[in-house]
Scaffold this motif. Structure first.
Motif, mmCIF file in Angstrom:
data_model
loop_
_atom_site.group_PDB
_atom_site.id
_atom_site.type_symbol
_atom_site.label_atom_id
_atom_site.label_comp_id
_atom_site.label_asym_id
_atom_site.label_seq_id
_atom_site.Cartn_x
_atom_site.Cartn_y
_atom_site.Cartn_z
ATOM 1 N N VAL A 257 -2.756 -6.382 13.090
ATOM 2 C CA VAL A 257 -2.077 -5.139 12.721
ATOM 3 C C VAL A 257 -2.551 -4.734 11.331
ATOM 4 O O VAL A 257 -2.524 -5.537 10.393
ATOM 5 C CB VAL A 257 -0.548 -5.312 12.712
ATOM 6 N N GLY A 258 -2.985 -3.499 11.219
ATOM 7 C CA GLY A 258 -3.375 -2.956 9.926
ATOM 8 C C GLY A 258 -2.512 -1.747 9.622
ATOM 9 O O GLY A 258 -2.011 -1.086 10.530
ATOM 10 N N ALA A 259 -2.319 -1.470 8.356
ATOM 11 C CA ALA A 259 -1.560 -0.286 7.966
ATOM 12 C C ALA A 259 -2.260 0.365 6.785
ATOM 13 O O ALA A 259 -2.763 -0.315 5.891
ATOM 14 C CB ALA A 259 -0.124 -0.654 7.614
ATOM 15 N N VAL A 260 -2.292 1.680 6.802
ATOM 16 C CA VAL A 260 -2.959 2.438 5.748
ATOM 17 C C VAL A 260 -1.914 2.865 4.722
ATOM 18 O O VAL A 260 -0.909 3.463 5.088
ATOM 19 C CB VAL A 260 -3.657 3.678 6.340
ATOM 20 N N PRO A 261 -2.123 2.540 3.445
ATOM 21 C CA PRO A 261 -1.154 2.959 2.432
ATOM 22 C C PRO A 261 -1.332 4.430 2.099
ATOM 23 O O PRO A 261 -2.310 5.059 2.508
ATOM 24 C CB PRO A 261 -1.522 2.099 1.228
ATOM 25 N N GLY A 262 -0.390 4.968 1.372
ATOM 26 C CA GLY A 262 -0.468 6.350 0.913
ATOM 27 C C GLY A 262 0.361 6.469 -0.338
ATOM 28 O O GLY A 262 0.832 5.462 -0.881
ATOM 29 N N PRO A 263 0.565 7.690 -0.808
ATOM 30 C CA PRO A 263 1.397 7.853 -2.006
ATOM 31 C C PRO A 263 2.803 7.316 -1.724
ATOM 32 O O PRO A 263 3.342 7.558 -0.650
ATOM 33 C CB PRO A 263 1.440 9.376 -2.203
ATOM 34 N N VAL A 264 3.377 6.597 -2.677
ATOM 35 C CA VAL A 264 4.728 6.065 -2.445
ATOM 36 C C VAL A 264 5.748 7.189 -2.470
ATOM 37 O O VAL A 264 6.890 7.018 -2.065
ATOM 38 C CB VAL A 264 5.114 4.991 -3.486
ATOM 39 N N THR A 265 5.322 8.356 -2.931
ATOM 40 C CA THR A 265 6.187 9.521 -2.956
ATOM 41 C C THR A 265 6.241 10.227 -1.596
ATOM 42 O O THR A 265 6.978 11.179 -1.415
ATOM 43 C CB THR A 265 5.660 10.522 -4.002
ATOM 44 N N SER A 266 5.452 9.753 -0.626
ATOM 45 C CA SER A 266 5.398 10.396 0.684
ATOM 46 C C SER A 266 6.252 9.635 1.685
ATOM 47 O O SER A 266 6.032 8.449 1.922
ATOM 48 C CB SER A 266 3.927 10.429 1.153
ATOM 49 N N VAL A 267 7.242 10.312 2.294
ATOM 50 C CA VAL A 267 8.117 9.620 3.247
ATOM 51 C C VAL A 267 7.337 9.143 4.466
ATOM 52 O O VAL A 267 7.721 8.175 5.107
ATOM 53 C CB VAL A 267 9.292 10.505 3.729
ATOM 54 N N THR A 268 6.221 9.813 4.773
ATOM 55 C CA THR A 268 5.452 9.414 5.949
ATOM 56 C C THR A 268 4.610 8.169 5.691
ATOM 57 O O THR A 268 3.926 7.685 6.582
ATOM 58 C CB THR A 268 4.538 10.551 6.438
ATOM 59 N N SER A 269 4.627 7.644 4.472
ATOM 60 C CA SER A 269 3.959 6.364 4.225
ATOM 61 C C SER A 269 4.963 5.237 4.016
ATOM 62 O O SER A 269 4.560 4.079 3.886
ATOM 63 C CB SER A 269 3.023 6.460 3.010
ATOM 64 N N ALA A 270 6.246 5.554 4.016
ATOM 65 C CA ALA A 270 7.256 4.512 3.751
ATOM 66 C C ALA A 270 7.190 3.405 4.801
ATOM 67 O O ALA A 270 7.364 2.226 4.480
ATOM 68 C CB ALA A 270 8.649 5.132 3.713
ATOM 69 N N GLY A 271 6.912 3.786 6.039
ATOM 70 C CA GLY A 271 6.853 2.790 7.109
ATOM 71 C C GLY A 271 5.642 1.879 6.988
ATOM 72 O O GLY A 271 5.746 0.672 7.198
ATOM 73 N N THR A 272 4.485 2.443 6.660
ATOM 74 C CA THR A 272 3.301 1.584 6.512
ATOM 75 C C THR A 272 3.466 0.673 5.304
ATOM 76 O O THR A 272 3.076 -0.489 5.345
ATOM 77 C CB THR A 272 1.998 2.411 6.390
ATOM 78 N N HIS A 273 4.047 1.187 4.237
ATOM 79 C CA HIS A 273 4.268 0.336 3.063
ATOM 80 C C HIS A 273 5.197 -0.820 3.404
ATOM 81 O O HIS A 273 4.993 -1.951 2.964
ATOM 82 C CB HIS A 273 4.832 1.167 1.907
ATOM 83 N N GLU A 274 6.220 -0.520 4.208
ATOM 84 C CA GLU A 274 7.155 -1.574 4.593
ATOM 85 C C GLU A 274 6.443 -2.642 5.434
ATOM 86 O O GLU A 274 6.672 -3.837 5.244
ATOM 87 C CB GLU A 274 8.325 -0.939 5.363
ATOM 88 N N LEU A 275 5.574 -2.204 6.337
ATOM 89 C CA LEU A 275 4.817 -3.168 7.156
ATOM 90 C C LEU A 275 3.972 -4.085 6.274
ATOM 91 O O LEU A 275 3.864 -5.285 6.512
ATOM 92 C CB LEU A 275 3.876 -2.430 8.128
ATOM 93 N N ILE A 276 3.355 -3.498 5.240
ATOM 94 C CA ILE A 276 2.492 -4.292 4.357
ATOM 95 C C ILE A 276 3.339 -5.215 3.486
ATOM 96 O O ILE A 276 3.033 -6.399 3.323
ATOM 97 C CB ILE A 276 1.623 -3.370 3.474
#
Lengths: 381, 381
Positions: A257-276
């Motif tokens: 499983v891989g996840a792509v990070p994004g700006p922490v200010t973006s709600v659409t990256s909150a899930g990938t950040h949580e996975l990481i």
């Protein structure tokens, strides 16, 4: 082909009919029936249910009575779908890694599903994706498709669509797994995308024709996406995105499983950040890294990351030390440079000579300084 | 206080003078002298070097001969700096975790360095930071300072400055560790920032007065930042940013390391992504998570992340299934809903009644549909 064509002999005909019946009787991950099937096989379990209707409950028995194989076959034929079951050469063995594998699969498209999923990656994510997420999904998918990976996704809005499009853009193979019947185009706005996928790839589902894409079936479908591929990459996901569920299914059946990070200010990256954060996913930033994660050892290694070269990297140790101590404005006298560097006066003079020769030290007001160079750069060591 | 004031009795006077001498003789992480010091202590090692000048080499001996304690004390006094050594009540014991701890520390400012670093976080990153990085550095630092953490950084451009400013903005404590002498303001553009830090916090360095901030000394300084704090957060970093070096020092002395992700398209996040990828750092997105990483168990737990609630979350299982199968346009007849859901006709009717009551199903063209609701949301399960 494994399609049950009129007149053709299907050695698995009885088993296929039984599995198609089960697909009508119970939802894919419903517990009901599974112990019976585990003990007696699909055919045997069906005989037992016929014998004792209390085993599955009233609604299931009504569906069992209403089941009409020829109607089912016509519904599949109508959209040129074939029905795969274990034992068919095209049945993807990867599905057997699931705790509750599909009873059968409806498949459309020219691709051989087992063959094209042998080197494949699921690229999934939020429907309400940002432009950033859609761009990355397309880039990563195109990069993977260019490396011979089939891109598997769910044909949904946002990341899914971008993933399919990314593969199509480089004439790659892509497979869409649906949460509804094979005779439905869902979402309707993606009818043309599904047609494009069908030109060279495949569309698959474990739901019988006519089935609506309801919540639990998205979750069912997600496990099929996860199991079909060598690994899953989540590009963008809110904290409740279904793609997190796909990622967890992937981990459960031992996929990467891989996840792509994004700006922490973006709600659409909150899930990938949580996975990481929770170590459920590896952080990946491009197709090369995903290929390394999924690929055969040594075959798909991503290039090591390094920063750009700088002129001072090529200096000797003493020259470098002095160069760093040289002021950027106002020349400093020799005594100051000796104190600042801790070098001897003769070493400072020698290094000044070398730097001056290559234009990296200039005289200024009776002292020495760096040459003027109006640039902003991260030169911290 | 541990300042050596004229007339005051300093019980550690000889040791302090010896350590200040060593700070002039060798660079902080230079191997030369360290075995001698390890065996004989700073005072004993110095006596041996005086006896046998070949032990350290020509340049060091010249510096030893030139060493002038009263001149050193004047230089410190001039900027109201004190010189700390192990044994002083203010010496931060955390520095003893370093393989090569500083010989001594020059310190300015009213804060007691040991006390204020006991609950502290290093917030560091790229000089060429983006607006995104600077904003996050300030937010995370302000959030940590508000939770009673002292913010330690390097007073550099970009992330460092934003970190100090974030702490100052909430009247928090902040400490700057320099790569140059305590009598220098580096970078010169941050003279006022350093003054602000000095009002309540502290500025520290292990480099003697007059020392220039050269490359190796930034690396020396980074290990002091890392050791002084409970953990290091890298907010933004290119692949060659010195903050990666700080992070590695932090890991080496058993400190926690966090890294903030960013867009993978941003070169200033490539370094933090690499730290996370290689598991050298935990992914962190806000001050609460950093506090959890650094804080006392149970004392600083970050709130669990969850998505927003939705109306359909409160539905029963059958109502939910039906609601999901309801078309968003054109009403569907009962028979279609039965097929789509796999539910019995009576169950569908009952669920339709419930949904209709709460406005989640409406009649349309002889069938049923979801009420019109023009919104875009990630409703994938």
């Amino acid at each position: 082909m494994t399609t049950i064509e009129p007149g053709a002999v299907d050695p698995l005909a009885a088993e296929r009919a039984a599995r198609m019946t089960w697909a009508r009787l119970v939802e894919p991950r419903e517990d009901k029936g599974r112990p019976l099937i585990a003990e007696h096989g699909h055919l045997g379990a069906l005989a037992r249910v016929r014998h004792d209707p209390t085993l599955l409950g009233r609604a299931a028995v009504a569906r069992l009575t209403a089941f009409d194989l020829s109607r089912e076959l016509r519904a599949a034929d109508l959209v040129e779908a074939r029905v795969l079951i274990p034992g068919d050469p095209e049945w993807p063995l990867s599905l057997d890694d699931l705790a509750l594998p599909p009873h059968c699969l409806w498949v459309r498209g020219p691709a051989d599903l087992r063959a094209v999923t042998e080197r494949s990656a699921a690229v999934v994510g939020a429907r309400t994706a940002s432009a950033y997420g859609r761009q990355l999904a397309a880039e990563i998918s195109a990069g993977l498709a260019g490396r011979g990976f089939t891109i598997i996704s769910g044909a949904a809005f946002g990341i899914d669509a971008a993933a399919h499009h990314g593969a199509l853009a480089v004439d790659g193979l892509t497979v869409a797994a649906l949460a509804c019947g094979i005779d439905r185009a869902y979402p309707a706005a993606h009818t043309n995308l599904l047609k494009e996928i069908l030109e060279r790839g495949a569309v698959v589902t474990e739901m019988p024709p006519g089935s609506a894409p309801i919540r639990t079936r998205f979750l069912d479908r997600n496990r099929v996406i996860a199991a079909l591929s060598l690994g899953t990459v989540v590009v963008e996901a809110g904290l409740r995105s279904g793609s997190l569920n796909t990622a967890r299914h992937a981990a459960e059946c031992g996929r990467y499983v891989g996840a792509v990070p994004g700006p922490v200010t973006s709600v659409t990256s909150a899930g990938t950040h949580e996975l990481i954060r929770t170590r459920e996913a590896e952080l990946v930033t491009d197709a090369a890294e995903v290929a390394e994660l999924l690929g055969v050892m040594g075959d798909d290694l991503a290039p090591a990351r390094r920063g750009p070269d700088r002129p001072e990297d090529r200096l000797g140790r003493k020259e470098r030390t002095l160069w760093e101590a040289l002021p950027a404005s106002r020349g400093a006298p020799l005594s100051r440079l000796v104190e600042a560097t801790g070098m001897s006066a003769s070493d400072v003079l020698q290094a000044l000579g070398s730097l001056n020769l290559i234009g990296m030290a200039v005289r200024d007001r009776g002292g020495w300084r760096k040459p003027p160079e109006p640039k902003l750069e991260d030169t911290s060591p």
